[in-house]
Design a protein around this motif. Structure first.
Motif, short mmCIF file in Angstrom:
data_model
loop_
_atom_site.label_atom_id
_atom_site.label_comp_id
_atom_site.label_asym_id
_atom_site.label_seq_id
_atom_site.Cartn_x
_atom_site.Cartn_y
_atom_site.Cartn_z
N LEU A 189 0.82 -1.22 0.00
CA LEU A 189 0.00 0.00 0.00
C LEU A 189 0.85 1.26 0.00
CD1 LEU A 189 -2.94 -1.04 2.36
CD2 LEU A 189 -3.04 -0.60 -0.12
N ARG A 190 2.08 1.17 0.52
CA ARG A 190 2.99 2.33 0.42
C ARG A 190 3.34 2.60 -1.04
NH1 ARG A 190 5.02 0.21 5.23
NH2 ARG A 190 6.70 -0.93 4.20
N GLN A 191 3.46 1.53 -1.82
CA GLN A 191 3.78 1.67 -3.25
C GLN A 191 2.54 1.96 -4.09
OE1 GLN A 191 5.90 -1.83 -4.48
NE2 GLN A 191 7.78 -1.20 -3.46
N SER A 192 1.40 1.37 -3.71
CA SER A 192 0.16 1.52 -4.48
C SER A 192 -1.00 1.83 -3.53
CB SER A 192 -0.15 0.23 -5.24
OG SER A 192 0.88 -0.10 -6.12
N PRO A 193 -1.05 3.06 -3.03
CA PRO A 193 -2.12 3.41 -2.09
C PRO A 193 -3.49 3.23 -2.75
CG PRO A 193 -0.49 5.18 -2.25
CD PRO A 193 -0.17 4.18 -3.32
N GLY A 194 -4.40 2.66 -2.00
CA GLY A 194 -5.76 2.48 -2.50
C GLY A 194 -5.95 1.27 -3.39
N ASP A 195 -4.94 0.41 -3.51
CA ASP A 195 -5.08 -0.80 -4.33
C ASP A 195 -6.19 -1.66 -3.75
OD1 ASP A 195 -4.43 -3.84 -4.69
OD2 ASP A 195 -3.34 -2.83 -6.31
N PRO A 196 -7.25 -1.93 -4.53
CA PRO A 196 -8.41 -2.64 -3.96
C PRO A 196 -8.11 -4.07 -3.49
CG PRO A 196 -8.73 -2.18 -6.31
CD PRO A 196 -7.46 -1.52 -5.90
N LEU A 197 -7.24 -4.78 -4.21
CA LEU A 197 -6.92 -6.15 -3.79
C LEU A 197 -6.12 -6.14 -2.49
CD1 LEU A 197 -7.01 -9.17 -4.18
CD2 LEU A 197 -5.12 -8.97 -5.80
N LEU A 198 -5.17 -5.23 -2.38
CA LEU A 198 -4.40 -5.13 -1.14
C LEU A 198 -5.30 -4.74 0.03
CD1 LEU A 198 -1.12 -3.46 -2.42
CD2 LEU A 198 -1.35 -5.75 -1.43
N LEU A 199 -6.23 -3.83 -0.21
CA LEU A 199 -7.16 -3.43 0.85
C LEU A 199 -8.05 -4.59 1.28
CD1 LEU A 199 -8.13 0.10 -0.47
CD2 LEU A 199 -6.85 -0.39 1.63
N ARG A 200 -8.49 -5.39 0.30
CA ARG A 200 -9.32 -6.55 0.63
C ARG A 200 -8.53 -7.56 1.46
NH1 ARG A 200 -11.18 -10.36 -4.02
NH2 ARG A 200 -9.24 -11.38 -3.50
N VAL A 201 -7.30 -7.84 1.04
CA VAL A 201 -6.46 -8.79 1.79
C VAL A 201 -6.17 -8.24 3.18
CG1 VAL A 201 -4.25 -10.00 1.85
CG2 VAL A 201 -5.48 -9.81 -0.30
N GLU A 202 -5.96 -6.94 3.28
CA GLU A 202 -5.74 -6.34 4.60
C GLU A 202 -6.94 -6.58 5.50
OE1 GLU A 202 -4.63 -2.09 6.72
OE2 GLU A 202 -5.53 -2.05 4.73
N GLY A 203 -8.13 -6.34 4.97
CA GLY A 203 -9.34 -6.57 5.76
C GLY A 203 -9.49 -8.02 6.18
N LYS A 250 -15.07 0.77 -1.63
CA LYS A 250 -15.10 2.03 -2.39
C LYS A 250 -14.18 1.95 -3.60
CE LYS A 250 -16.35 4.91 1.53
NZ LYS A 250 -15.92 5.90 2.52
N ALA A 251 -13.06 1.28 -3.45
CA ALA A 251 -12.10 1.15 -4.55
C ALA A 251 -12.54 0.12 -5.59
CB ALA A 251 -10.72 0.78 -4.00
N ALA A 252 -13.28 -0.89 -5.15
CA ALA A 252 -13.73 -1.96 -6.06
C ALA A 252 -15.19 -2.30 -5.77
CB ALA A 252 -12.85 -3.19 -5.90
N PRO A 253 -16.10 -1.43 -6.17
CA PRO A 253 -17.51 -1.62 -5.81
C PRO A 253 -18.19 -2.81 -6.48
CG PRO A 253 -17.25 0.28 -7.27
CD PRO A 253 -15.87 -0.20 -6.92
N ALA A 263 -23.30 -8.60 -2.07
CA ALA A 263 -22.30 -9.55 -2.56
C ALA A 263 -22.97 -10.61 -3.43
CB ALA A 263 -21.57 -10.20 -1.39
N ALA A 264 -24.12 -11.12 -3.00
CA ALA A 264 -24.84 -12.14 -3.76
C ALA A 264 -25.32 -11.59 -5.09
CB ALA A 264 -26.01 -12.67 -2.93
N ALA A 265 -25.74 -10.33 -5.11
CA ALA A 265 -26.17 -9.71 -6.37
C ALA A 265 -25.00 -9.57 -7.34
CB ALA A 265 -26.80 -8.35 -6.08
N LEU A 266 -23.80 -9.35 -6.82
CA LEU A 266 -22.61 -9.22 -7.66
C LEU A 266 -22.10 -10.56 -8.16
CD1 LEU A 266 -20.70 -6.48 -5.64
CD2 LEU A 266 -21.76 -6.21 -7.90
N ALA A 267 -22.47 -11.64 -7.47
CA ALA A 267 -22.02 -12.99 -7.85
C ALA A 267 -23.22 -13.93 -7.84
CB ALA A 267 -20.94 -13.47 -6.89
N PRO A 268 -24.12 -13.77 -8.81
CA PRO A 268 -25.37 -14.55 -8.78
C PRO A 268 -25.17 -16.07 -8.85
CG PRO A 268 -25.17 -13.29 -10.83
CD PRO A 268 -24.04 -12.89 -9.95
#
Length: 154
Positions: free
Chosen positions: A73-87, A108-111, A140-145
């Motif tokens: 995240l220091r190199q790519s702030p706001g990267d959605p995959l990194l944020l998801r893995v962080e969570g 927010k980064a990957a709606p 989530a279910a609506a995004l992955a029917p």
């Protein structure tokens, strides 16, 4: 029968231990992860942060995954995959408030990423907020029917 009898027995046991087949698939995988982590630590740009963090998390190494995520995240702030893995890593560590912050940012980064909302739903359930969790899991279910496991959560 002091010494003479014990030595052949030791050799036999040693021979069985040395020649026995060993399933080292976990050890090999762990050593591979260790090598990748070492490479990452020595020169972070040489190894992609997100796949390494995901693999560390899958191996139950959440603290090391968080270390890699922070560097990524220091190199790519706001990267959605990194944020998801962080969570997901914070969730694995039982740090639900931190997990929620990271997953909201990931959302927010990957709606359109159902995995973000699945993880956020898990966090909200763990925090006792079943009403909001149900809404997030429905999204989530609506995004992955086609995801039957997710549909069963809703």
């Amino acid at each position: 029968m002091a010494r003479g009898g014990a030595q052949p027995l030791q050799r036999t046991i040693h021979g069985l231990l040395v020649s026995a087949p060993v399933d080292d698939s976990q050890g090999t995988h762990s050593r591979g992860l260790d090598a990748r982590l070492l490479r990452f630590r020595s020169r972070a740009e040489g190894e992609a942060a997100a796949p390494l963090a995901q693999d560390l998390l899958a191996a139950g190494r959440a603290q090391e995954a968080l270390e890699v995520v922070a560097a990524g995240l220091r190199q790519s702030p706001g990267d959605p995959l990194l944020l998801r893995v962080e969570g997901q890593a914070w969730l694995a560590e039982g740090q639900h408030a931190r997990a929620q912050v990271a997953l909201v940012a990931a959302g927010k980064a990957a709606p359109r990423d159902p995995e973000v909302f699945r993880a956020l739903g898990e966090v909200l359930l763990a925090r006792g907020d079943s009403v909001r969790a149900a809404k997030v899991l429905e999204r989530a279910a609506a995004l992955a029917p086609g995801d039957r496991a997710l549909a069963q959560l809703v």
